[in-house]
Design a protein around this motif. Structure first.
Motif, PDB file in Angstrom:
ATOM      1  N   MET A   1       0.836  -1.192   0.000  1.00  0.00           N
ATOM      2  CA  MET A   1       0.000   0.000   0.000  1.00  0.00           C
ATOM      3  C   MET A   1       0.876   1.248   0.000  1.00  0.00           C
ATOM      4  SD  MET A   1      -3.019  -0.816   2.773  1.00  0.00           S
ATOM      5  CE  MET A   1      -3.873   0.705   2.477  1.00  0.00           C
ATOM      6  N   GLN A   2       0.361   2.303  -0.563  1.00  0.00           N
ATOM      7  CA  GLN A   2       0.989   3.628  -0.515  1.00  0.00           C
ATOM      8  C   GLN A   2       0.283   4.400   0.593  1.00  0.00           C
ATOM      9  OE1 GLN A   2       3.641   5.342  -1.461  1.00  0.00           O
ATOM     10  NE2 GLN A   2       3.125   6.317  -3.373  1.00  0.00           N
ATOM     11  N   ILE A   3       1.014   4.770   1.638  1.00  0.00           N
ATOM     12  CA  ILE A   3       0.413   5.387   2.812  1.00  0.00           C
ATOM     13  C   ILE A   3       1.058   6.742   3.066  1.00  0.00           C
ATOM     14  CG2 ILE A   3      -0.010   5.143   5.295  1.00  0.00           C
ATOM     15  CD1 ILE A   3       0.250   2.065   4.818  1.00  0.00           C
ATOM     16  N   LEU A   4       0.220   7.757   3.266  1.00  0.00           N
ATOM     17  CA  LEU A   4       0.693   9.087   3.623  1.00  0.00           C
ATOM     18  C   LEU A   4       0.514   9.265   5.122  1.00  0.00           C
ATOM     19  CD1 LEU A   4       1.592  12.027   3.031  1.00  0.00           C
ATOM     20  CD2 LEU A   4      -0.838  12.555   2.678  1.00  0.00           C
ATOM     21  N   ILE A   5       1.596   9.668   5.800  1.00  0.00           N
ATOM     22  CA  ILE A   5       1.529   9.984   7.221  1.00  0.00           C
ATOM     23  C   ILE A   5       1.807  11.472   7.372  1.00  0.00           C
ATOM     24  CG2 ILE A   5       2.452   9.561   9.526  1.00  0.00           C
ATOM     25  CD1 ILE A   5       3.497   6.870   8.509  1.00  0.00           C
ATOM     26  N   THR A   6       0.831  12.214   7.851  1.00  0.00           N
ATOM     27  CA  THR A   6       1.084  13.618   8.139  1.00  0.00           C
ATOM     28  C   THR A   6       1.727  13.674   9.516  1.00  0.00           C
ATOM     29  OG1 THR A   6      -1.048  14.049   9.211  1.00  0.00           O
ATOM     30  CG2 THR A   6      -0.947  14.321   6.813  1.00  0.00           C
ATOM     31  N   GLY A   7       2.742  14.501   9.666  1.00  0.00           N
ATOM     32  CA  GLY A   7       3.447  14.555  10.941  1.00  0.00           C
ATOM     33  C   GLY A   7       4.334  13.347  11.161  1.00  0.00           C
ATOM     34  N   ALA A   8       4.906  12.842  10.096  1.00  0.00           N
ATOM     35  CA  ALA A   8       5.709  11.612  10.171  1.00  0.00           C
ATOM     36  C   ALA A   8       7.043  11.791  10.883  1.00  0.00           C
ATOM     37  CB  ALA A   8       5.941  11.057   8.760  1.00  0.00           C
ATOM     38  N   THR A   9       7.403  13.019  11.257  1.00  0.00           N
ATOM     39  CA  THR A   9       8.634  13.225  12.024  1.00  0.00           C
ATOM     40  C   THR A   9       8.370  13.255  13.519  1.00  0.00           C
ATOM     41  OG1 THR A   9       8.444  15.625  11.836  1.00  0.00           O
ATOM     42  CG2 THR A   9       9.801  14.505  10.182  1.00  0.00           C
ATOM     43  N   GLY A  10       7.124  13.212  13.907  1.00  0.00           N
ATOM     44  CA  GLY A  10       6.777  13.233  15.329  1.00  0.00           C
ATOM     45  C   GLY A  10       7.076  11.901  15.998  1.00  0.00           C
ATOM     46  N   PHE A  11       6.871  11.861  17.295  1.00  0.00           N
ATOM     47  CA  PHE A  11       7.173  10.676  18.104  1.00  0.00           C
ATOM     48  C   PHE A  11       6.504   9.423  17.542  1.00  0.00           C
ATOM     49  CE2 PHE A  11       6.182   7.899  21.746  1.00  0.00           C
ATOM     50  CZ  PHE A  11       7.468   7.639  22.183  1.00  0.00           C
ATOM     51  N   LEU A  12       5.207   9.474  17.334  1.00  0.00           N
ATOM     52  CA  LEU A  12       4.492   8.306  16.793  1.00  0.00           C
ATOM     53  C   LEU A  12       4.745   8.119  15.306  1.00  0.00           C
ATOM     54  CD1 LEU A  12       1.024   8.619  18.541  1.00  0.00           C
ATOM     55  CD2 LEU A  12       2.854   7.015  19.070  1.00  0.00           C
ATOM     56  N   GLY A  13       4.781   9.219  14.575  1.00  0.00           N
ATOM     57  CA  GLY A  13       4.949   9.153  13.129  1.00  0.00           C
ATOM     58  C   GLY A  13       6.242   8.482  12.698  1.00  0.00           C
ATOM     59  N   GLN A  14       7.336   8.772  13.387  1.00  0.00           N
ATOM     60  CA  GLN A  14       8.627   8.156  13.056  1.00  0.00           C
ATOM     61  C   GLN A  14       8.574   6.640  13.211  1.00  0.00           C
ATOM     62  OE1 GLN A  14      12.196   9.780  14.884  1.00  0.00           O
ATOM     63  NE2 GLN A  14      11.132  11.721  15.179  1.00  0.00           N
ATOM     64  N   LYS A  15       8.051   6.200  14.331  1.00  0.00           N
ATOM     65  CA  LYS A  15       7.979   4.760  14.611  1.00  0.00           C
ATOM     66  C   LYS A  15       7.024   4.052  13.646  1.00  0.00           C
ATOM     67  CE  LYS A  15       9.112   5.390  19.491  1.00  0.00           C
ATOM     68  NZ  LYS A  15      10.437   5.755  19.153  1.00  0.00           N
ATOM     69  N   LEU A  16       5.899   4.688  13.382  1.00  0.00           N
ATOM     70  CA  LEU A  16       4.922   4.109  12.471  1.00  0.00           C
ATOM     71  C   LEU A  16       5.486   3.998  11.056  1.00  0.00           C
ATOM     72  CD1 LEU A  16       2.087   3.062  11.908  1.00  0.00           C
ATOM     73  CD2 LEU A  16       1.357   5.445  11.629  1.00  0.00           C
ATOM     74  N   ALA A  17       6.159   5.033  10.585  1.00  0.00           N
ATOM     75  CA  ALA A  17       6.746   5.009   9.240  1.00  0.00           C
ATOM     76  C   ALA A  17       7.752   3.864   9.114  1.00  0.00           C
ATOM     77  CB  ALA A  17       7.415   6.343   8.930  1.00  0.00           C
ATOM     78  N   ARG A  18       8.629   3.729  10.100  1.00  0.00           N
ATOM     79  CA  ARG A  18       9.630   2.644  10.048  1.00  0.00           C
ATOM     80  C   ARG A  18       8.964   1.267  10.012  1.00  0.00           C
ATOM     81  NH1 ARG A  18      12.358   5.544  14.414  1.00  0.00           N
ATOM     82  NH2 ARG A  18      13.707   7.057  13.406  1.00  0.00           N
ATOM     83  N   GLN A  19       7.947   1.090  10.831  1.00  0.00           N
ATOM     84  CA  GLN A  19       7.263  -0.206  10.879  1.00  0.00           C
ATOM     85  C   GLN A  19       6.539  -0.496   9.564  1.00  0.00           C
ATOM     86  OE1 GLN A  19       7.558  -2.583  13.062  1.00  0.00           O
ATOM     87  NE2 GLN A  19       6.111  -3.904  12.025  1.00  0.00           N
ATOM     88  N   LEU A  20       5.898   0.485   8.996  1.00  0.00           N
ATOM     89  CA  LEU A  20       5.195   0.283   7.724  1.00  0.00           C
ATOM     90  C   LEU A  20       6.179  -0.056   6.604  1.00  0.00           C
ATOM     91  CD1 LEU A  20       2.559   3.145   7.952  1.00  0.00           C
ATOM     92  CD2 LEU A  20       2.098   0.674   7.988  1.00  0.00           C
TER      93      LEU A  20
END
Length: 92
Positions: A1-20
């Motif tokens: 999937m192609q997923i856009l994370i807004t705020g991907a540099t934040g605490f949750l966003g960083q971890k979520l991006a790496r896991q995805l």
């Protein structure tokens, strides 16, 4: 999937991006400072975005999902009426 994370540099966003990314997804991210964000995580396709403006159309192109995490930092400062309005308005 192609997923856009807004705020991907934040605490949750960083971890979520790496896991995805680890699980095989393509991740796009928005940040107020896309240049700095690219340095932190070059595996994400970055787009600059000031949340007070409309999101960049290119970031949304062909996305299967959007995870909206961007906004005013909820852990910073006292939650006065003005602060609550900033937090609310940055996420709507």
């Amino acid at each position: 999937m192609q997923i856009l994370i807004t705020g991907a540099t934040g605490f949750l966003g960083q971890k979520l991006a790496r896991q995805l990314i680890r699980t095989g997804h393509k991740v796009r991210g928005t940040s107020r400072n896309a240049v700095r964000a690219r340095q932190q995580n070059p595996d994400v396709e970055w787009f600059g975005w000031d949340f007070r403006q409309a999101p960049p159309a290119a970031a949304l192109e062909n996305c299967d999902a959007v995870i909206h995490l961007m906004g005013e930092n909820i852990g910073q400062g006292r939650w006065s009426a003005k602060r609550k309005a900033l937090i609310h308005d940055s996420r709507i």
